[in-house]
Design an enzyme around this catalytic site. Structure first.
Site, mmCIF file in Angstrom:
data_model
loop_
_atom_site.group_PDB
_atom_site.id
_atom_site.type_symbol
_atom_site.label_atom_id
_atom_site.label_comp_id
_atom_site.label_asym_id
_atom_site.label_seq_id
_atom_site.Cartn_x
_atom_site.Cartn_y
_atom_site.Cartn_z
ATOM 1 N N GLY A 185 0.834 -1.208 0.000
ATOM 2 C CA GLY A 185 0.000 0.000 0.000
ATOM 3 C C GLY A 185 0.854 1.237 0.000
ATOM 4 O O GLY A 185 1.984 1.239 0.496
ATOM 5 N N GLY A 187 0.113 5.193 0.856
ATOM 6 C CA GLY A 187 -0.779 6.288 1.208
ATOM 7 C C GLY A 187 -0.139 7.599 0.801
ATOM 8 O O GLY A 187 0.873 7.615 0.100
ATOM 9 N N VAL A 192 3.498 1.101 2.811
ATOM 10 C CA VAL A 192 3.186 -0.035 3.671
ATOM 11 C C VAL A 192 3.692 -1.317 3.006
ATOM 12 O O VAL A 192 3.401 -1.581 1.841
ATOM 13 C CB VAL A 192 1.666 -0.124 3.963
ATOM 14 C CG1 VAL A 192 1.371 -1.300 4.883
ATOM 15 C CG2 VAL A 192 1.187 1.174 4.605
ATOM 16 N N LYS A 205 4.326 -0.117 8.318
ATOM 17 C CA LYS A 205 4.019 1.198 7.737
ATOM 18 C C LYS A 205 5.215 2.101 7.969
ATOM 19 O O LYS A 205 5.549 2.419 9.110
ATOM 20 C CB LYS A 205 2.753 1.735 8.414
ATOM 21 C CG LYS A 205 2.361 3.127 7.984
ATOM 22 C CD LYS A 205 0.974 3.466 8.480
ATOM 23 C CE LYS A 205 0.605 4.900 8.160
ATOM 24 N NZ LYS A 205 -0.761 5.243 8.473
ATOM 25 N N ASP A 305 -10.559 10.585 9.288
ATOM 26 C CA ASP A 305 -10.132 10.342 7.899
ATOM 27 C C ASP A 305 -10.663 8.987 7.426
ATOM 28 O O ASP A 305 -9.953 8.218 6.778
ATOM 29 C CB ASP A 305 -8.598 10.396 7.794
ATOM 30 C CG ASP A 305 -8.108 10.436 6.348
ATOM 31 O OD1 ASP A 305 -8.937 10.680 5.442
ATOM 32 O OD2 ASP A 305 -6.914 10.211 6.111
ATOM 33 N N ASN A 310 -8.878 3.558 4.215
ATOM 34 C CA ASN A 310 -8.421 3.512 5.600
ATOM 35 C C ASN A 310 -9.180 2.484 6.429
ATOM 36 O O ASN A 310 -9.219 2.568 7.656
ATOM 37 C CB ASN A 310 -8.510 4.902 6.235
ATOM 38 C CG ASN A 310 -7.449 5.829 5.679
ATOM 39 O OD1 ASN A 310 -6.432 5.358 5.162
ATOM 40 N ND2 ASN A 310 -7.675 7.120 5.755
ATOM 41 N N ASP A 323 -5.036 3.653 9.996
ATOM 42 C CA ASP A 323 -4.602 5.009 9.680
ATOM 43 C C ASP A 323 -5.206 6.063 10.628
ATOM 44 O O ASP A 323 -6.173 6.742 10.298
ATOM 45 C CB ASP A 323 -4.923 5.374 8.223
ATOM 46 C CG ASP A 323 -4.199 6.654 7.824
ATOM 47 O OD1 ASP A 323 -3.535 7.244 8.694
ATOM 48 O OD2 ASP A 323 -4.305 7.057 6.658
HETATM 49 N N1 LIG Z 1 -2.228 -3.683 8.278
HETATM 50 C C1 LIG Z 1 -2.291 -3.648 6.946
HETATM 51 N N2 LIG Z 1 -2.445 -4.777 6.224
HETATM 52 C C2 LIG Z 1 -2.526 -4.742 4.868
HETATM 53 N N3 LIG Z 1 -2.484 -3.592 4.137
HETATM 54 C C3 LIG Z 1 -2.343 -2.434 4.804
HETATM 55 C C4 LIG Z 1 -2.226 -2.395 6.232
HETATM 56 N N4 LIG Z 1 -2.100 -1.107 6.617
HETATM 57 C C5 LIG Z 1 -2.148 -0.373 5.488
HETATM 58 N N5 LIG Z 1 -2.285 -1.156 4.391
HETATM 59 C C6 LIG Z 1 -2.379 -0.697 2.993
HETATM 60 O O1 LIG Z 1 -1.626 0.502 2.869
HETATM 61 C C7 LIG Z 1 -2.493 1.589 2.452
HETATM 62 C C8 LIG Z 1 -2.007 2.881 3.078
HETATM 63 O O2 LIG Z 1 -2.009 2.766 4.487
HETATM 64 P P1 LIG Z 1 -2.360 4.003 5.426
HETATM 65 O O3 LIG Z 1 -3.743 4.494 5.070
HETATM 66 O O4 LIG Z 1 -2.159 3.594 6.844
HETATM 67 O O5 LIG Z 1 -1.232 5.050 4.923
HETATM 68 P P2 LIG Z 1 -1.279 6.650 4.910
HETATM 69 O O6 LIG Z 1 -0.085 7.152 4.190
HETATM 70 O O7 LIG Z 1 -1.468 7.126 6.312
HETATM 71 O O8 LIG Z 1 -2.583 6.880 4.042
HETATM 72 P P3 LIG Z 1 -3.467 8.194 3.754
HETATM 73 O O9 LIG Z 1 -3.148 8.554 2.347
HETATM 74 O O10 LIG Z 1 -4.903 7.715 3.886
HETATM 75 O O11 LIG Z 1 -3.114 9.214 4.781
HETATM 76 C C9 LIG Z 1 -3.891 1.140 2.868
HETATM 77 O O12 LIG Z 1 -4.890 1.747 2.070
HETATM 78 C C10 LIG Z 1 -3.829 -0.361 2.623
HETATM 79 O O13 LIG Z 1 -4.004 -0.644 1.242
#
Ligand SMILES: Nc1ncnc2c1ncn2[C@@H]1O[C@H](COP(=O)(O)OP(=O)(O)OP(=O)(O)O)[C@@H](O)[C@H]1O
Length: 483
Positions: A185, A187, A192, A205, A305, A310, A323
């Protein structure tokens, strides 16, 4: 400089480069310095601005499948004057970012043109300013009033930083104990990875050192007492990478990834859609709850959010919330006194979430401060949209017809690249919501579904259900309409 070798062969190949993650470049579909995007049309590039020039941070296929209409990689988000993101759809297009320092604004959003960003930035800045001022004013004038029935557990709460009188000391994890595998992933802030820790599959992450505030906020939420719940992603600990000082959070791995990618790939039966909806609502209800158990106290937390990116889906078909980087702890006055020395830095920081899921009152900047739980009410609005998203992929609700492909809320009506102006006009002024298929009226559970959606995304925040009431409605839906 990153050494980027170009491939001329495969379509939608994206140059990838992980200056800080060299040893992971063999994971996934990687040939030489090229990653082949098999499940997405989008390439993404993350750049850090160093001495006024964008420097590659991460280049990869865009795992979150957001829209990427352009063949060139135009900078679309610009955070903190330090970080740029671009997405595009042509071979190796993310190796070159188009960027001018003046054309960017600090928005957390989908792809917009520079003009659109400017148009959106001004009202957004005004909204944030107005919210900040009214929150501070309300605190001074003690405007938060007691509410009966609705939000009964959040009387007299105010926004607070993620500090806590009580925190649970989480384990500090040594990076050498983690084996990173592939990116699962991406974000706006974090990358991630799937990985291994203590023999278990985990998600790691990783947030660049520049995003320490996000990291600290999220860590602070996970470390609140009593944060363990089946509807909240299980937290294993945090650490820092020794080589570049980036921070990481180790989490339980959710096998199906985000709810967004799950719904893109899968349709569900009525019962499994209820399982998704119920676990999601239970997770939110728990997050919003004010709990005392033994010596532990979990204050209510607003997610702020919520979106289908998320929310994660586990192998057993249940949802967990993830998140918490924008989340806010809601504290009572007495607790705030006890935390006073720590509560100054982010006080009053109500952050905007993903645009599509932003409630009408936050879009308009007309937050009702007579309601102490306005951030929780905004979460319930987003919850209503998520329930709609899940049911729109339920094959039992489209029997004899075709289940529509997955769309995020308002994508059908306003397009993938929704603007703040169009959302305000559609959601707030016209009071429109995502359309509910006409034939649902004829289904046995149809009217209960429609009522539940209407009562969750009502334009009047005080008229919305609490997350707890959403859970109750889903339980009775399940018992009266189990197929
Ligand atoms: N525990 C997990 N298991 C599997 N995939 C995950 C996990 N945590 C996050 N992901 C994947 O990673 C992506 C991004 O994670 P996250 O939303 O925590 O990051 P972010 O950078 O804070 O995102 P945002 O752009 O919403 O602020 C999620 O949409 C998901 O696809």
């Amino acid at each position: 400089h990153t050494d980027i070798r170009l491939s001329s062969s495969s379509q939608n190949a994206s140059v990838y480069a992980f200056p800080n993650y060299d040893k992971y470049t063999t994971a996934g579909n990687v040939i030489g310095s090229v990653q082949l995007c098999e499940n997405t049309q989008c390439c993404v590039g993350y750049y850090l601005i160093v001495n006024g020039q964008p420097k590659v941070d991460v280049l990869a296929c865009d795992m979150v499948e957001k829209s990427c209409p352009s063949a060139t990689c135009k900078a679309q988000s610009h955070f903190n004057n330090r970080f740029l993101k671009c997405v595009c759809n042509a071979d190796l297009c993310n190796g070159n970012i188009t960027w001018t320092p003046e054309s960017e604004e600090p928005l957390h959003t989908y792809s917009y043109s520079a003009g659109e960003i400017l148009k959106m930035a001004v009202p957004l800045a005004v909204i944030l300013l107005v919210m900040f001022i009214v929150i501070i004013a309300a605190k001074r004038r003690n405007l938060f009033k007691e509410k009966k029935n609705l939000q009964s557990s959040c009387d007299d709460y105010s926004l607070s930083s993620p500090c806590s009188c009580q925190t649970v000391k989480s384990s500090e994890i040594d990076f050498s104990q983690i084996e990173l595998q592939q990116i699962v992933g991406q974000g706006h802030f974090a990358t991630v990875f799937q990985g291994k820790y203590n023999g278990s599959v985990v998600a790691v992450k990783v947030l660049p050192a520049d995003w320490k505030v996000k990291f600290t906020t999220e860590k602070g939420i996970f470390e609140l007492p009593l944060m363990t719940h089946a509807g909240i992603v299980h937290f294993l600990g945090t650490g820092r990478k020794p080589n570049d000082n980036s921070c990481f959070i180790v989490l339980q791995f959710a096998e199906y990834g985000s709810l967004h990618s799950f719904l893109c790939k899968h349709t569900t039966s009525w019962m499994s859609s209820l399982k998704l909806c119920q676990s999601l609502s239970q997770g939110l209800s728990y997050l919003h709850s004010d709990l005392h158990s033994g010596d532990g106290h979990k204050p209510p937390v607003a997610h702020s959010d919520l979106s289908s990116s998320n929310v994660l889906v586990r192998a057993d078909g249940t949802c967990v919330l993830c998140d918490f980087g924008c989340s806010t702890i809601l504290r009572s006055r007495s607790e705030r006194r006890c935390c006073q020395s720590h509560t100054t830095n982010t006080e009053g920081h109500a952050q905007l979430g993903t645009l599509h899921y932003t409630s009408p009152e936050i879009l308009e900047g007309s937050v009702n401060l007579n309601s102490s739980g306005f951030l929780m009410q905004a979460d319930v609005y987003a919850l209503g949209l998520l329930l709609w998203e899940i049911w729109m992929r339920c094959s039992d609700l489209f029997e004899g017809g075709v289940v529509p492909q997955h769309l995020v809320p308002y994508e059908l009506e306003l397009g993938a690249n929704v603007t703040l102006e169009s959302l305000i006009s559609y959601v707030s002024h016209k009071d429109e919501r995502p359309s509910i298929p006409k034939h649902w009226e004829l289904l046995p559970q149809g009217s209960a579904l429609e009522e539940l959606l209407a009562d969750s995304w009502d334009c009047e925040p005080d008229a919305r259900l609490t997350a707890h009431c959403v859970v109750d409605r889903l339980v009775s839906l399940r018992s009266s309409h189990s197929l």
